[in-house]
Design an enzyme around this catalytic site. Sequence first.
Site, PDB file in Angstrom:
ATOM      1  N   GLU A 168       0.848  -1.184   0.000  1.00  5.97           N
ATOM      2  CA  GLU A 168       0.000   0.000   0.000  1.00  5.97           C
ATOM      3  C   GLU A 168       0.891   1.244   0.000  1.00  5.97           C
ATOM      4  O   GLU A 168       1.856   1.293   0.763  1.00  5.97           O
ATOM      5  CB  GLU A 168      -0.920   0.035   1.220  1.00  5.97           C
ATOM      6  N   GLU A 340      -5.889  -2.757  12.699  1.00  3.11           N
ATOM      7  CA  GLU A 340      -5.629  -3.584  11.511  1.00  3.11           C
ATOM      8  C   GLU A 340      -6.718  -4.620  11.275  1.00  3.11           C
ATOM      9  O   GLU A 340      -7.044  -4.938  10.138  1.00  3.11           O
ATOM     10  CB  GLU A 340      -4.247  -4.265  11.624  1.00  3.11           C
TER      11      GLU A 340
HETATM   12 ZN   LIG Z   1      -4.990   1.782   8.810  1.00  5.17          ZN
END
Ligand SMILES: [Zn+2]
Length: 888
Positions: A168, A340
């Site tokens: 990411e 998360e």
């Molecule tokens: Zn995050």
Amino acid sequence: MRRNLVTAAITLALCGAASLASAQTPAEISRAANPPAVRATTQLPHGVKPSHYAIEVTPHADKMAFDGKVKISLDVLEPTSTIVLQAVNMSFANSVLTGASGKKLVPKVSVDAENQTATFAFAAPLAAGSYVLATDYTGVINTQANGLFAIDYDTDAGKQRALYTQFENSDARKFVPSWDEPNFKATFDLTVNAPAAQMAVSNMPVVESKDIGNGLKRVVFQTSPKMSTYLLFLGLGEFDRATDSVDGTEVGVVTPKGKVGQAAGALEASKLVLKEYNDYFGVKYPLPKLDNIAAPGRSQFFSAMENWGAIFTFEYALLVDPKISTIGNVQGIFSIAAHEIAHQWFGDLVTMSWWDDLWLNEGFATWMAARTTAKFHPEWKTELGAVGGREGAMSRDAVATTHPVVQKIETVEQASQAFDAITYSKGGAVIRMLENYVGEDAWREGVRAYMRTHAYGNTVSDDLWSAVQTAAGKPILDIAHDFTLQPGVPLITVDSATCANGNTTLQFTQGEFTKDRPGKTPLRWRVPVVAQAVGGARVDTVVEGGKGSLVVPGCGAVVVNAGQGGYYRTLYGAEQFAAISKGFATLSTMDQLGIMNDTWALGMGGLRSASDYLDLAKNVPADADPAIWSDIAGSLSGLDGYYDGDAKRQAKFRKFALSVLRPAFARIGWNAKADDSAPVQLLRTQLIGTLAGLDDEAVIAEARRRFAAGPDDANAMPPALRNTITGIVAYNADAATWDKLHAMAKAEKTPLIKDSLYSMLSIAKDKALAQRALELALTDEPGATNSAGMIGAVSGSHPDMAFDFALAHREQVDKLVDSTSQARYYPGIGGGSSDKAMIGKLRAYADKYIAPSSRNATETAIANIEYRLKVRETRIPAIDAWLQKHGG
Ligand SMILES: [Zn+2]
């Protein structure tokens, strides 16, 4: 993804730290021809869509390179003679396209490094239909956390190298040629040819592992569900794995060999949170397993990443080392797991269509983690953190370079800069406000409907708003748009508060709070406002069109934004402020914190007297909530920084600050008591650090005495104080002490402690020692992932020196920073400066090295320097006058 603030945290308690700024500005990209009305944003031509990737990689860790083979199943939707996908640092061979009939075509492959694409060109247009594109390719293994990367670390058995991936926002293209954008979801088969002695971990469980000779094994993972490329993961190394099970899902923590005993807290947190979310979201976690992979080292950019089924977390944020871990670390482990794991739904199962709506991932995970941590650990009182999180956002949101929560993102660099306080903290604060507005149950029903409807798909913000609005039967779209589509902080001014018949009538005006544009015409928001008199019921209204009023049961001290759920500042008139000051001790801790923070920010912004905060602080009793004392310690430490370079005035201020903080510390003391609450334990380390930062000689001497006793003397150096004590000694180090710390760092075999010691070497107040730390950072000694953080840590006390050094060694430093972070790394280093000259230096750097579309971090750093200079010049004299008046 969890943003990383760890380096700043070390210096913060000692001397106040610069915030690492970031954000966005639009730029042009080419859009494909003939876009229909609602077509997902992409940087690739429309007309070809992948549905499945079969990837086989063979890493050569010793050569920092890998070989890959991929077969991509794709659909050509419109006839085209080229297939364009994303790829970085790759070369291609043996490319073949096979049609449904079995006919094979050999394309000509070309790469465009600047646009990060590879084009497969065919002699004649391909007809619409299904194809498989197969190619061999080679890629590189990186030294920083992007693409496939290596981490080298010490063990008792010698140096080890482990491999991990980090994709990411746009780095899957460094691992596999792909449609590397969130809205091109596909399924993945991953195979890795790995050293036989190593463990391979990916999103899905291993389906087959067999020896293939030459010391290698072939590991095949189960097919993933349909997901975005940025969520694919591979980890490879000498690992151990601890497992348990929840609701039929295998939950695991993967650590470097020998450390699985430190994973109990993370495993327990994962179990609790997964069970909670299975219920909250109403859609069960869909993968057969959920691992959390701990890696040594660090990144300037993030501490953890939500790869589906294979969360990656740097071990300082996941493992408990009994030698150095504190209650703060334990809380961090829970809250990062909660963040998360929230992404396993918000982000992984349902993904924003494009980076414009990144906040749907990050704002939601921020809010969900706070909610869940407070629910399972009420004794930590982390719900009070909502005020601090909102402050971080408002501080960023009150300068001209801010941006709306939903923002136009057009380049890869802009996407990576979007991981900022607005996306995370303002996003989380706005969700909290809207949940308060519609009620917990309606909010959850809306979220459940959203998950059911959009599972395995992509969304935009309005998909969430319409689901919540339907569930709540109450309009929220306008409020949500006001707070997410326009930037800035509303200011609610209480024009009058009149008491009659036991009720108080409040009249409001809505303005805008800014730090740098005093004459600005305010934007308009529809603002949900909640108010409450001490001991009375809460009432609410929506302030619309700039005006509003509310009748509150009760008279006396009336708190606006009661419960602190709103994203706005409140400015009281003199009389109401006096009533609140008088009744301060009777308010809830949450409201006390909110009022103190507003008073501080409005004072620094020139809307109140800067000394009003001191009036509040002076009257806080020593036994007030630790959160209040934490706020006071932070603010006094911040004020102290404004006096740097003016020893005489600073000494006066410090005399006052010490007189306020010492009695609070005297109550807590150096030594832990059996019944110390978590907030008291945290306050102890903060007060010790702050007092030392204010040059409290007794505290510094005691820290030195304890340090001299050595790390093995648990009475002198209990784990909870080890970093604090070492930090004070390092900050005040002379050359001999620095050499001793350096020797300790070199000899240390535990990566967690070793990394922390290299950070400590970088915080010395002494200029010559800071220079030595900078030079040390550029050697191989600290390890590739520590160096950028060391330069960052030097900038805590010496921003100008650190910036000049980094710039003078730019080519070396660039190799030490994640490629996606460079446009904000340098502004982060120089941004703490209080020297006007830095403004010119930052501009010159940006003009030369940062694309015009990515200069917002620079402009924000400059705005913050200008703001600090203005505060020093125009507000601090009011503090001096107040000190004079109060016998300073
Ligand atoms: Zn995050």
